[in-house]
Design a protein around this motif. Structure first.
Motif, short mmCIF file in Angstrom:
data_model
loop_
_atom_site.label_atom_id
_atom_site.label_comp_id
_atom_site.label_asym_id
_atom_site.label_seq_id
_atom_site.Cartn_x
_atom_site.Cartn_y
_atom_site.Cartn_z
N GLY A 180 -0.99 -22.74 -3.68
CA GLY A 180 -0.36 -23.10 -2.23
C GLY A 180 -0.64 -21.67 -1.34
O GLY A 180 -0.32 -21.43 -0.39
N VAL A 181 -1.59 -20.88 -1.93
CA VAL A 181 -2.28 -19.59 -1.10
C VAL A 181 -3.14 -20.14 -0.07
O VAL A 181 -3.98 -20.97 -0.60
CB VAL A 181 -2.74 -18.58 -2.19
N SER A 182 -2.84 -19.82 0.98
CA SER A 182 -4.06 -20.18 2.01
C SER A 182 -5.11 -19.28 2.06
O SER A 182 -4.91 -17.92 2.23
CB SER A 182 -3.27 -20.27 3.47
N VAL A 183 -6.12 -19.65 1.57
CA VAL A 183 -7.36 -18.91 1.61
C VAL A 183 -7.84 -18.06 3.00
O VAL A 183 -8.25 -17.07 3.08
CB VAL A 183 -8.56 -19.47 1.00
N GLY A 184 -7.46 -18.80 4.10
CA GLY A 184 -7.79 -18.45 5.43
C GLY A 184 -6.80 -17.30 5.78
O GLY A 184 -7.20 -16.15 6.02
N THR A 185 -5.59 -17.33 5.39
CA THR A 185 -4.53 -16.07 5.37
C THR A 185 -5.13 -15.10 4.78
O THR A 185 -5.31 -13.72 5.16
CB THR A 185 -3.24 -16.41 4.80
N VAL A 186 -5.63 -15.00 3.39
CA VAL A 186 -6.34 -13.95 2.58
C VAL A 186 -7.50 -13.25 3.24
O VAL A 186 -7.42 -12.18 3.37
CB VAL A 186 -6.64 -14.61 1.29
N PHE A 187 -8.34 -14.27 3.76
CA PHE A 187 -9.48 -13.74 4.59
C PHE A 187 -9.09 -12.68 5.63
O PHE A 187 -9.58 -11.88 5.93
CB PHE A 187 -10.44 -14.85 4.85
N ALA A 188 -8.44 -13.41 6.51
CA ALA A 188 -7.92 -12.76 7.80
C ALA A 188 -7.37 -11.42 7.50
O ALA A 188 -7.63 -10.46 8.20
CB ALA A 188 -6.97 -13.61 8.43
N LEU A 189 -6.46 -11.60 6.61
CA LEU A 189 -5.60 -10.20 6.26
C LEU A 189 -6.68 -9.19 5.70
O LEU A 189 -6.29 -8.14 6.00
CB LEU A 189 -4.31 -10.55 5.33
N SER A 190 -7.36 -9.54 4.93
CA SER A 190 -8.55 -8.68 4.26
C SER A 190 -9.40 -7.87 5.07
O SER A 190 -9.32 -6.75 5.15
CB SER A 190 -9.24 -9.15 3.18
N TRP A 191 -9.60 -8.49 6.29
CA TRP A 191 -10.32 -8.10 7.46
C TRP A 191 -9.62 -7.19 8.38
O TRP A 191 -9.90 -6.31 8.50
CB TRP A 191 -11.08 -9.22 8.34
N ALA A 192 -8.28 -7.65 8.54
CA ALA A 192 -7.52 -6.81 9.42
C ALA A 192 -7.08 -5.56 8.90
O ALA A 192 -7.32 -4.36 9.29
CB ALA A 192 -6.11 -7.63 9.42
N ILE A 193 -6.85 -5.58 7.23
CA ILE A 193 -6.62 -4.48 6.60
C ILE A 193 -8.05 -3.49 6.78
O ILE A 193 -7.73 -2.21 7.07
CB ILE A 193 -6.37 -4.42 5.09
N ALA A 194 -9.06 -3.99 6.39
CA ALA A 194 -10.33 -3.17 6.53
C ALA A 194 -10.39 -2.53 8.05
O ALA A 194 -10.68 -1.29 8.16
CB ALA A 194 -11.49 -3.83 6.15
N GLY A 195 -10.15 -3.45 8.98
CA GLY A 195 -10.30 -2.86 10.48
C GLY A 195 -9.24 -1.52 10.53
O GLY A 195 -9.61 -0.72 11.16
N GLY A 196 -8.24 -1.76 10.04
CA GLY A 196 -6.97 -0.72 10.40
C GLY A 196 -7.63 0.46 9.62
O GLY A 196 -7.38 1.68 10.26
N LEU A 197 -8.00 0.32 8.31
CA LEU A 197 -8.24 1.51 7.60
C LEU A 197 -9.68 2.21 8.42
O LEU A 197 -9.68 3.54 8.17
CB LEU A 197 -8.57 1.10 6.27
N ALA A 198 -10.35 1.28 8.85
CA ALA A 198 -11.67 2.04 9.72
C ALA A 198 -11.14 2.72 10.73
O ALA A 198 -11.86 3.87 11.27
CB ALA A 198 -12.65 0.95 9.90
N ALA A 199 -10.16 2.18 11.42
CA ALA A 199 -9.73 3.05 12.70
C ALA A 199 -8.98 4.44 12.10
O ALA A 199 -9.41 5.28 12.87
CB ALA A 199 -8.58 2.11 13.31
N ILE A 200 -8.40 4.28 11.18
CA ILE A 200 -7.57 5.50 10.91
C ILE A 200 -8.93 6.63 10.52
O ILE A 200 -8.76 7.66 10.88
CB ILE A 200 -6.84 5.56 9.42
N GLY A 201 -9.89 6.07 9.71
CA GLY A 201 -10.88 7.04 9.32
C GLY A 201 -11.82 7.44 10.69
O GLY A 201 -11.82 8.58 10.69
N GLY A 202 -11.97 6.55 11.42
CA GLY A 202 -12.52 6.85 12.80
C GLY A 202 -11.78 8.25 13.54
O GLY A 202 -12.49 8.82 13.80
N THR A 203 -10.72 7.74 13.81
CA THR A 203 -9.71 8.77 14.34
C THR A 203 -10.09 10.30 13.60
O THR A 203 -10.07 11.16 14.46
CB THR A 203 -8.21 8.27 14.34
#
Ligand SMILES: Nc1ncnc2c1ncn2[C@@H]1O[C@H](COP(=O)(O)OP(=O)(O)OP(=O)(O)O)[C@@H](O)[C@H]1O
Ligand SMILES: [Mg+2]
Lengths: 295, 261
Positions: A180-203
């Motif tokens: 019952g895991v929605s793969v779309g949710t997993v994809f979206a969340l992994s990109w969101a996490i990566a984006g957030g980490l990149a923003a911390i790194g960039g700062t």
């Protein structure tokens, strides 16, 4: 000795940033099998966002909002540009992310202009003695922040329902679907996490000297970090980032004395030399799975 | 009741794999689905659980209904939410996760009752409780099958679709899996049991279907199938000659064409 320890400390600082960026790569790779070359653009976007937000919000709140917005941006990019490509060859998707990177940087560059944008961090280039060794405050902040981020991330993957689902989906996507895991949710969340980490790194990259149009190049150092650590290992990304940071810093400290014939900026390319050496002897990285496919 | 009507499935827009299948799994029943390799058993399960998309497959005709409402076209997550859970062929546990983490992923759609369901699963499979902190990849084949079944039960499904649970297991373990299926059913879950081990499947099921190249060629109470000489010949290996001819050629079976839908 002081010089050596100072080099290590600075390397760990910069290395934490590489580690955050590398973690983003690895998280996206593990859950979607996409090699995401758009991390540099998200890093730049995060730093520039913070530089605009810091006026009205102050540094810490600006970082929080900048990270959140960059995460949302990454989520949107995944949904619009990457999701429709799922199932296409890995190489084709990697090229698409490269295109996303370039397009996004063009837009972000418009907000940078020709000047250097300051993120208004409280550290600047100030140093303080740590066990008798003068260490830049921003490097201490980087290591601490990265440590907290990594700890939170590992806890997220170990204890939360969705974090577990992401790991499960990385192991066997169809089996995760049957739970019952929605793969779309997993994809979206992994990109969101990566984006957030990149923003911390960039700062953090922008602390001290500020953000300019060339800053994105720093994000490329996440590549040697993940090659070193293994494309599919979170622990490897952290270790790889730190090692690359320390190598680069020590080469910068000593190379001019030991091997001046290598030129002035050898430290800058040293991460890639490490990467090539690793590729020769251990192509799946220090922590990676042997059979991981490569682009 | 879970029902399949006139189902046609095509892979990659060209390969017709199921050609008009009809089948019923009544609430609380155990139904066996037999058939040789490549007959389309797994494909039928995928059609029910919404996994065809994942395999470039598509339902081109017919329907899957749960209590009369169509569920074909829903996402796998929604179908799991309606209480239908599939255990994939080959166990497919999350090898890098611990046993308990595997089970917690099984509770994804029903996390509020996870603790309660975990107790139930550990009650059914005490081995899993012993190995709960161990990495799932190190479990034996039989234990992995139990974990795969336990994981599916973590959301307390009304219908459990089992794809060849006895595959590759020693006779003693097959026996144990058989008893577990009975127990799971006693606790209120209907089971669609796909098997090549016909003896095992027909000994627990009340009804059985025989699939051959995408068609139901036989559909009868399990007792009758067990007694049927053709079934005995082709699926139980108990026939007189055991020639490699098609089931379709068997005279007896041609006499009763009730399988035509
Ligand atoms: N993803 C796919 N794309 C194309 N054809 C497929 C796909 N999956 C299965 N098939 C074909 O569909 C037919 C039925 O396959 P299916 O896996 O449903 O059979 P099965 O009865 O489960 O067999 P087995 O007992 O070997 O598991 C086979 O001919 C198979 O080659
Ligand atoms: Mg099958």
């Amino acid at each position: 000795m002081i010089e050596f320890l100072q080099g290590v400390a600075g390397g760990l600082g910069d290395g934490s940033v590489y580690a955050l960026l590398a973690l983003g790569f690895v998280i996206i790779y593990k859950s979607t099998r996409v090699i995401n070359f758009s991390q540099p653009a998200f890093m730049l976007a995060g730093a520039v966002l913070v530089s605009y937000l810091v006026g009205p919000l102050g540094f810490y709140l600006a970082v929080a909002v900048g990270v959140l917005v960059t995460a949302m941006l990454a989520l949107g990019v995944e949904r619009v540009a990457v999701r429709p490509m799922i199932g296409k060859p890995v190489f084709a998707i990697a090229i698409i992310t490269l295109g996303i990177d370039i397009a996004m940087r063009v837009v972000v560059n418009g907000f940078i202009g020709t000047d250097v944008r300051q993120v208004g961090d409280p550290w600047g280039l100030a140093s303080r003695p740590l066990l008798g060794v003068p260490v830049q405050e921003r490097h201490i902040a980087m290591v601490l922040t990265a440590a907290v981020a990594v700890a939170l991330l590992f806890a997220f993957f170990k204890y939360t329902r969705i974090g577990l689902a992401m790991r499960a989906s990385a192991v066997d996507q169809e089996a995760a679907l049957t739970q019952g895991v929605s793969v779309g949710t997993v994809f979206a969340l992994s990109w969101a996490i990566a984006g957030g980490l990149a923003a911390i790194g960039g700062t953090f990259v922008a602390t001290g000297a500020g953000a300019d149009q060339q800053m994105w190049i720093i994000a490329l150092k996440a590549l040697p970090a993940i090659i070193l650590g293994g494309l599919d290992s979170l622990e490897g990304a952290v270790a790889g980032g730190l090692i690359i940071g320390v190598v680069e810093s020590l080469v910068g400290t000593y190379q001019a004395d030991i091997a001046p014939w290598l030129g002035n900026n050898f430290a800058v390319v040293s991460p890639y030399v490490v990467m090539l050496l690793v590729l020769l002897v251990r192509p799946y990285g220090l922590f990676g799975t042997r059979e991981v496919e490569r682009v | 009741m879970l029902a399949v009507r006139n189902l046609e499935v095509v892979y990659n827009d060209v390969v017709l794999v199921l050609g008009g299948i009809s089948m019923e799994i009544p609430e609380g029943a155990i139904v066996a689905l037999l058939g040789a390799n490549g007959a389309g058993k797994t494909t039928l399960l995928r059609a029910i659980s919404g996994l065809l998309d994942h395999h470039e497959g598509e339902i081109t005709k017919g329907s899957v209904t749960l209590d009369g409402a169509p569920i074909n076209g829903l996402t796998p997550a929604k179908i799991v939410g309606r209480g239908i859970k599939q255990v994939l062929e080959g166990r497919r546990i999350f090898i890098e996760l611990t046993v308990e983490e595997n089970l917690r992923v099984g509770a994804y759609t029903d996390s509020r009752r996870a603790a309660q369901n975990l107790d139930r699963v550990y009650g059914l499979f005490p081995v899993l409780r012993e190995r709960r902190r161990g990495v799932a990849g190190y479990l034996s084949g039989g234990e992995q099958q139990m974990l795969a079944m336990g994981r599916a039960l973590m959301s307390n499904p009304r219908y459990l679709l089992l794809d060849e649970p006895s595959l590759g297991l020693a006779p003693l373990l097959v026996q144990q899996i058989r008893e577990l299926i009975e127990e799971i059913n006693r606790q209120g879950t209907a089971v669609l049991l796909v098997e090549q081990n016909a003896t095992m499947a027909l000994s627990v099921a009340e009804h059985g279907y025989v699939l051959e190249t995408g068609k139901v060629v036989m559909d009868a109470p399990a007792r009758e199938l067990l007694a049927d000489s053709d079934i005995r010949e082709f699926y139980l290996g108990l026939g007189a000659e055991g020639a490699a001819k098609s089931f379709r050629d068997v005279k007896h079976y041609k006499r009763r064409k009730r399988w035509l839908s």
